[in-house]
Design a protein around this motif. Sequence first.
Motif, PDB file in Angstrom:
ATOM      1  N   LEU A 319      43.189   8.734  29.481  1.00 14.93           N
ATOM      2  CA  LEU A 319      42.292   8.347  30.569  1.00 14.93           C
ATOM      3  C   LEU A 319      40.969   9.104  30.567  1.00 14.93           C
ATOM      4  O   LEU A 319      40.069   8.767  31.333  1.00 14.93           O
ATOM      5  CB  LEU A 319      42.993   8.537  31.919  1.00 14.93           C
ATOM      6  CG  LEU A 319      44.265   7.710  32.128  1.00 14.93           C
ATOM      7  CD1 LEU A 319      44.847   7.980  33.501  1.00 14.93           C
ATOM      8  CD2 LEU A 319      43.983   6.223  31.952  1.00 14.93           C
ATOM      9  N   HIS A 347      33.066   9.637  37.064  1.00 13.01           N
ATOM     10  CA  HIS A 347      33.909   8.442  37.203  1.00 13.01           C
ATOM     11  C   HIS A 347      34.752   8.273  35.943  1.00 13.01           C
ATOM     12  O   HIS A 347      35.500   9.162  35.591  1.00 13.01           O
ATOM     13  CB  HIS A 347      33.063   7.217  37.539  1.00 13.01           C
ATOM     14  CG  HIS A 347      32.213   7.423  38.771  1.00 13.01           C
ATOM     15  ND1 HIS A 347      32.754   7.562  40.025  1.00 13.01           N
ATOM     16  CD2 HIS A 347      30.873   7.559  38.923  1.00 13.01           C
ATOM     17  CE1 HIS A 347      31.794   7.756  40.912  1.00 13.01           C
ATOM     18  NE2 HIS A 347      30.629   7.764  40.264  1.00 13.01           N
ATOM     19  N   ASP A 348      34.641   7.170  35.224  1.00 10.19           N
ATOM     20  CA  ASP A 348      35.479   6.947  34.050  1.00 10.19           C
ATOM     21  C   ASP A 348      34.691   7.042  32.747  1.00 10.19           C
ATOM     22  O   ASP A 348      35.048   6.458  31.729  1.00 10.19           O
ATOM     23  CB  ASP A 348      36.146   5.568  34.137  1.00 10.19           C
ATOM     24  CG  ASP A 348      35.116   4.448  34.292  1.00 10.19           C
ATOM     25  OD1 ASP A 348      33.924   4.771  34.512  1.00 10.19           O
ATOM     26  OD2 ASP A 348      35.494   3.269  34.200  1.00 10.19           O
ATOM     27  N   ARG A 350      33.529   8.228  29.259  1.00 12.99           N
ATOM     28  CA  ARG A 350      34.196   8.900  28.152  1.00 12.99           C
ATOM     29  C   ARG A 350      33.218   9.867  27.481  1.00 12.99           C
ATOM     30  O   ARG A 350      32.100   9.489  27.136  1.00 12.99           O
ATOM     31  CB  ARG A 350      34.694   7.879  27.123  1.00 12.99           C
ATOM     32  CG  ARG A 350      35.636   6.833  27.693  1.00 12.99           C
ATOM     33  CD  ARG A 350      36.988   7.391  28.023  1.00 12.99           C
ATOM     34  NE  ARG A 350      37.689   7.848  26.839  1.00 12.99           N
ATOM     35  CZ  ARG A 350      38.960   8.215  26.843  1.00 12.99           C
ATOM     36  NH1 ARG A 350      39.669   8.199  27.973  1.00 12.99           N
ATOM     37  NH2 ARG A 350      39.544   8.623  25.724  1.00 12.99           N
TER      38      ARG A 350
END
Length: 449
Positions: A319, A347-348, A350
């Motif tokens: 994740l 947030h998400d 990478r």
Amino acid sequence: MQLKHKIVALSILPLLLAVAVICALVIVQNQRLGEQQAQLIENAILSSKRAELKNYVAMALSVIAPLHAGGQGDARARQQALEALARIDFGQDGYFFVYDRKGRNLMHPRQAELVGRDLWNLTDPHGLPAVQALIESATRGDGFQRYVWQKPSTGQVTDKLAYVTMLEPWGWMLGTGIYLEDVDRATRQVREEVAGGIHDTMVAIATIALVAVLLVFAGGLTLSVREHRLADSTLQSLNRRIVYLQEEERSRVSRELHDGISQLLVSIKFQFELAGHQLEAGQPDGLATLGTATERLGSAIGEIRRISHDLRPSLLDTLGLPAAIGQLAAEFEQRGSLAVVYRNGLHDVRLPDGVAVALFRIVQEALTNIERHARAGTVLIDLEPCVNGVQLQVQDDGIGFDPRTIERPQGGIGLRNIRERVEHLGGRFSLSSTSGHTGMRVILPVPAA
């Protein structure tokens, strides 16, 4: 600092320190000698002036001696004596003055406005009661008194040396004085010459030191520049390789613990549970034993999973960093007394593997240090993007510490590791700590892609 810069610095700093010490010694010695010379000149001039003043007063006494001896009670004789003294002068500002014991001026040829006035409480600019001091000096018999008085020829207030004596039984204080501008001028000239000598010496020392520093600096830069660059490049490459292998080894151990030992222990746990069910009817002791073994195996499995997670959290690969830090914060909050507040501004997103691993290890080390040493109640973790990179801030409300301890060999190993990680990735690391607040800030560059 690179090694060659440290070598150059270690060569230059002792030189600069020695030059500074020499300069300080030269300044102190020159100033001491200058003051001694100025004091000798001042004493010599004052000694000459004291003898001169005594001669002037003796001359004045010889002028009025017939009047003083033959008309001790005659007011006319006293008036004639005052008039005779008023006519005596030497130079533009040399004159005699007369006061009575109560400080009333009886004669002053240069400042007629003072005649007849009570000057007992008159003070000079330094707060000295000049007339009182003169009368006291004449009464004691030493006669000399230094004070500040207005110079008649210029109107300026300047230092004055007076010699006074008492005329008995008239009760007069007779005296004269010399202004000391020439003394001040001579001593000032000596001090200016000393200051000029110090300045010239400092310029010469600074020039020599600058030439020496430039030579040392140039020599340090030209000593095997290519070899230094190659050594630095090799060292950096080795450091990167060590970090890479360290993380690779941690990943391998994590996989082995999770996929090998953990699965094996789970199968053993299932077998013990099955055996417990089989023995349940006939052998209660065996069931209790197997239950205890099952409980212990469950604890072992949990410990192995914890070790596996510490070595390489699975969320970091699946994740990403924000979720891994969130899980880490939750675990610390559950097992301790810390209230962890996590604010995720990424947030998400990478991140590159090296940056993500470094930030996770930094948070892990910071939380461990806070849990062990800070005695904090609340921890704030703030992860957010910044210009050309990512910023991590960790703050707590603990007892604080001295950030300089990380520079000492006996303390701050974890913090030194954090700083070295950040410097290895080309980032910036800052730390501040006071009682009730400790804050760590890390900025790592992230490629635009």
